[in-house]
Write a protein that holds these residues in place. Structure first.
Motif, PDB file in Angstrom:
ATOM      1  N   ASP A  92     -33.386 -60.503 -47.190  1.00 31.55           N
ATOM      2  CA  ASP A  92     -34.431 -60.346 -48.208  1.00 31.55           C
ATOM      3  C   ASP A  92     -34.034 -61.036 -49.509  1.00 31.55           C
ATOM      4  O   ASP A  92     -34.863 -61.657 -50.183  1.00 31.55           O
ATOM      5  CB  ASP A  92     -34.683 -58.858 -48.481  1.00 31.55           C
ATOM      6  CG  ASP A  92     -35.321 -58.138 -47.298  1.00 31.55           C
ATOM      7  OD1 ASP A  92     -35.859 -58.831 -46.407  1.00 31.55           O
ATOM      8  OD2 ASP A  92     -35.274 -56.898 -47.267  1.00 31.55           O
TER       9      ASP A  92
ATOM     10  N   ASN B  57     -32.111 -63.655 -49.880  1.00 31.61           N
ATOM     11  CA  ASN B  57     -32.165 -65.111 -49.735  1.00 31.61           C
ATOM     12  C   ASN B  57     -33.570 -65.646 -49.498  1.00 31.61           C
ATOM     13  O   ASN B  57     -33.763 -66.859 -49.414  1.00 31.61           O
ATOM     14  CB  ASN B  57     -31.231 -65.553 -48.604  1.00 31.61           C
ATOM     15  CG  ASN B  57     -29.768 -65.432 -48.988  1.00 31.61           C
ATOM     16  OD1 ASN B  57     -29.405 -65.598 -50.145  1.00 31.61           O
ATOM     17  ND2 ASN B  57     -28.918 -65.131 -48.012  1.00 31.61           N
ATOM     18  N   SER B  58     -34.542 -64.749 -49.395  1.00 31.80           N
ATOM     19  CA  SER B  58     -35.943 -65.177 -49.302  1.00 31.80           C
ATOM     20  C   SER B  58     -36.733 -64.714 -50.524  1.00 31.80           C
ATOM     21  O   SER B  58     -37.964 -64.742 -50.523  1.00 31.80           O
ATOM     22  CB  SER B  58     -36.584 -64.643 -48.017  1.00 31.80           C
ATOM     23  OG  SER B  58     -36.489 -63.231 -47.947  1.00 31.80           O
ATOM     24  N   ASN B  59     -36.009 -64.269 -51.559  1.00 36.91           N
ATOM     25  CA  ASN B  59     -36.584 -63.880 -52.853  1.00 36.91           C
ATOM     26  C   ASN B  59     -37.476 -62.643 -52.770  1.00 36.91           C
ATOM     27  O   ASN B  59     -38.386 -62.468 -53.580  1.00 36.91           O
ATOM     28  CB  ASN B  59     -37.370 -65.039 -53.476  1.00 36.91           C
ATOM     29  CG  ASN B  59     -37.453 -64.918 -54.995  1.00 36.91           C
ATOM     30  OD1 ASN B  59     -36.663 -64.213 -55.619  1.00 36.91           O
ATOM     31  ND2 ASN B  59     -38.427 -65.599 -55.591  1.00 36.91           N
ATOM     32  N   LYS B  60     -37.183 -61.769 -51.806  1.00 33.37           N
ATOM     33  CA  LYS B  60     -37.924 -60.512 -51.705  1.00 33.37           C
ATOM     34  C   LYS B  60     -37.205 -59.367 -52.420  1.00 33.37           C
ATOM     35  O   LYS B  60     -37.813 -58.338 -52.708  1.00 33.37           O
ATOM     36  CB  LYS B  60     -38.125 -60.141 -50.233  1.00 33.37           C
ATOM     37  CG  LYS B  60     -38.968 -61.138 -49.448  1.00 33.37           C
ATOM     38  CD  LYS B  60     -39.028 -60.756 -47.976  1.00 33.37           C
ATOM     39  CE  LYS B  60     -39.820 -61.786 -47.176  1.00 33.37           C
ATOM     40  NZ  LYS B  60     -39.815 -61.479 -45.715  1.00 33.37           N
TER      41      LYS B  60
ATOM     42  N   SER C  73     -31.309 -66.883 -58.958  1.00 29.63           N
ATOM     43  CA  SER C  73     -32.665 -67.365 -58.702  1.00 29.63           C
ATOM     44  C   SER C  73     -32.806 -68.838 -59.069  1.00 29.63           C
ATOM     45  O   SER C  73     -33.422 -69.622 -58.334  1.00 29.63           O
ATOM     46  CB  SER C  73     -33.665 -66.521 -59.494  1.00 29.63           C
ATOM     47  OG  SER C  73     -34.984 -66.968 -59.267  1.00 29.63           O
TER      48      SER C  73
ATOM     49  N   LYS D 257     -33.535 -71.932 -56.564  1.00 26.27           N
ATOM     50  CA  LYS D 257     -34.673 -72.810 -56.839  1.00 26.27           C
ATOM     51  C   LYS D 257     -34.228 -74.264 -56.873  1.00 26.27           C
ATOM     52  O   LYS D 257     -34.882 -75.147 -56.292  1.00 26.27           O
ATOM     53  CB  LYS D 257     -35.314 -72.423 -58.175  1.00 26.27           C
ATOM     54  CG  LYS D 257     -36.561 -73.219 -58.520  1.00 26.27           C
ATOM     55  CD  LYS D 257     -37.178 -72.726 -59.833  1.00 26.27           C
ATOM     56  CE  LYS D 257     -38.429 -73.518 -60.184  1.00 26.27           C
ATOM     57  NZ  LYS D 257     -39.029 -73.039 -61.469  1.00 26.27           N
TER      58      LYS D 257
ATOM     59  N   PRO E  32     -36.644 -71.986 -49.600  1.00 22.12           N
ATOM     60  CA  PRO E  32     -38.008 -71.445 -49.493  1.00 22.12           C
ATOM     61  C   PRO E  32     -38.116 -70.053 -50.108  1.00 22.12           C
ATOM     62  O   PRO E  32     -37.250 -69.206 -49.914  1.00 22.12           O
ATOM     63  CB  PRO E  32     -38.246 -71.398 -47.980  1.00 22.12           C
ATOM     64  CG  PRO E  32     -37.364 -72.470 -47.427  1.00 22.12           C
ATOM     65  CD  PRO E  32     -36.136 -72.456 -48.293  1.00 22.12           C
ATOM     66  N   GLY E  33     -39.187 -69.841 -50.871  1.00 21.17           N
ATOM     67  CA  GLY E  33     -39.416 -68.549 -51.503  1.00 21.17           C
ATOM     68  C   GLY E  33     -39.039 -68.521 -52.968  1.00 21.17           C
ATOM     69  O   GLY E  33     -39.417 -67.594 -53.685  1.00 21.17           O
ATOM     70  N   PHE E  34     -38.286 -69.538 -53.417  1.00 21.69           N
ATOM     71  CA  PHE E  34     -37.853 -69.565 -54.819  1.00 21.69           C
ATOM     72  C   PHE E  34     -38.584 -70.669 -55.592  1.00 21.69           C
ATOM     73  O   PHE E  34     -39.049 -71.636 -55.036  1.00 21.69           O
ATOM     74  CB  PHE E  34     -36.343 -69.803 -54.898  1.00 21.69           C
ATOM     75  CG  PHE E  34     -35.538 -68.603 -54.475  1.00 21.69           C
ATOM     76  CD1 PHE E  34     -35.094 -67.677 -55.403  1.00 21.69           C
ATOM     77  CD2 PHE E  34     -35.242 -68.400 -53.133  1.00 21.69           C
ATOM     78  CE1 PHE E  34     -34.350 -66.573 -55.005  1.00 21.69           C
ATOM     79  CE2 PHE E  34     -34.504 -67.295 -52.729  1.00 21.69           C
ATOM     80  CZ  PHE E  34     -34.062 -66.383 -53.663  1.00 21.69           C
TER      81      PHE E  34
END
Length: 431
Positions: A221, A223-226, A420, A424, A429-431
């Motif tokens: 989670d 590493n997927s920005n959750k 973060s 980015k 992906p996700g950031f």
């Protein structure tokens, strides 16, 4: 035995596929034997790794005698190793060989862009466990060992026995142990936090142990920005625990001035009883005093915590722009030769990673790790194994906590912001 001690680095690799293996074409002096013109190659290594098997003077002398290739060591201050190597690779002041950690090389040094693929080297077919030397399906590094480093509390067994102490199973018991050791006139814990990476040993194991037992999807989670580092209150607790050991007076006074290269001497002189560190320190002490009995137990951040396991470290890499490519590869060939590799494995007590090199009887501390932690499955990959970005800023933030500038909550929130941004920048992906 070998399979018990091997842990895959698959979780540490970045995406993408590698290019084909580079050629072994060297400089103008490539291929010269002992009778040719002497060539000097540069091997860059952290000062904290001066106990490395690959830079033992007798082996370097033997290599030079056989090949007429001199190895010059570039010893880099531990706290500057990553940034110095990043700079050297960027401005093409490239060493011929670098000793580093594969997981960190993947995130810190742009492994695929900067380093030679070693799939077709003469020794590659003899490697038993390629996972600990590989990323993205290719062999990028060399080591004669397949041991993974274990991280926890390294301790002097004799001091524990003399004082009637047992291995603590939680933080309160650990503080009680520290109090008894301090009362005996010995410093309970040595914190060499001038080298900021050392301040991460406690949290890296504590975070991973908690997540594995209570929140197994956390790192996915994250590493997927959750999720964020600061989302778990217990992480603040673990940072406060380490700081509390210092504030209670159970450590050396100058934690931000004392460095890791002092640790072996502190143990040899029986000035300290414990350190939050990897079992590689035990090897360093044993080289100078084989009679000193050291062991390692889990970071006691939670009840009955697991022993932290880090990916294999200390591998050798050859940069794609190595000025003396052929000579650098000869150095790896020499270290991989059956006679030399056997000498290293025997002296270090390694689990061999070469099919024709025999694993010796394991040292007492390593056999205890196998019996007490690996076999009963009481190990956990430290949080470093799940990190896809450079951790240098986290280490600096941990230092700032000991300087009195940041609370545990502030450390985690500041790392959230930096983490973060790094993700980015890496276009995760996700950031």
């Amino acid at each position: 035995m070998a399979s018990l001690l091997s842990i895959s680095l698959a979780a540490c690799g970045s995406g993408g596929s590698g290019s084909g293996s580079g050629s072994a074409a060297g400089g103008e002096n490539g291929g010269n034997g002992a009778g040719g013109k002497k060539v000097t190659i540069e091997l860059a290594i952290s000062k904290s790794s001066q106990d490395s098997a690959f830079i033992q003077q007798d082996l370097l002398d033997e290599f030079e005698q056989k090949t007429n290739i001199h190895v010059n060591l570039q010893l880099i201050p531990a706290e500057q190793t990553t940034t110095v190597l990043q700079t050297k690779l960027a401005v093409e002041e490239t060493p011929d060989i670098i000793q580093y950690n594969l997981a960190s090389a993947t995130t810190d040094l742009n492994l695929e862009r900067n380093f030679e693929i070693l799939d077709n080297e003469p020794w590659a077919g003899r490697i038993v466990n390629k996972d600990v030397l590989s990323a993205n399906g290719h062999l990028y590094s060399f080591h004669v060992s397949q041991d993974t480093g274990m991280q926890g509390v390294v301790y002097n067994k004799q001091i524990f026995e003399d004082l009637g102490l047992s291995i603590p199973k939680n933080f309160d018991e650990f503080l009680a142990v520290c109090e008894k050791i301090k009362a005996s006139g010995i410093t309970p814990v040595f914190m060499p936090y001038k080298d900021n990476w050392a301040a991460n040993i406690w949290p890296a194991a504590a975070f991973a142990d908690f997540a594995a037992k209570n929140d197994p999807t956390f790192f996915d989670d994250l590493n997927s920005n959750k999720r964020k580092w600061s989302d778990i209150p217990e992480f603040q607790t673990f940072l406060q625990q380490q700081y509390e050991v210092y504030k209670k007076g159970y450590t050396n006074a100058d934690v931000l001035s004392d460095s890791y290269d002092m640790a072996v001497g502190k143990f040899l002189n029986k000035e300290v009883a414990m350190i939050f560190m990897g079992d590689w320190l035990i090897e360093g002490v044993a080289q100078q005093d084989p009679s000193m009995r050291l062991g390692v137990f889990p970071i006691p951040s939670s009840q009955d915590a697991s022993l932290g396991a880090s990916p294999l470290g200390g591998q050798l890499f050859i940069p794609k722009k190595a000025p003396h490519m052929a000579e650098a590869k000869k150095f790896l060939d020499f270290m991989a030769s059956k006679e030399v590799a056997q000498k290293i494995v025997d002296s270090k007590g390694y689990v061999s990673n070469l099919s024709d090199v025999t694993t010796p009887e394991l040292p007492e501390y390593k056999q205890e790790i196998v019996d007490n932690y690996i076999t009963p499955k009481r190990t956990v990959l430290t949080s470093d194994a799940y990190m896809l970005v450079d951790r240098s800023e986290l280490y600096r933030l941990l230092q700032d906590q000991f300087a009195g500038g940041l609370t545990p909550e502030e450390v985690l929130k500041a790392w959230d912001e930096k983490f973060s941004q790094l993700m980015k920048d890496k276009e995760v992906p996700g950031f």
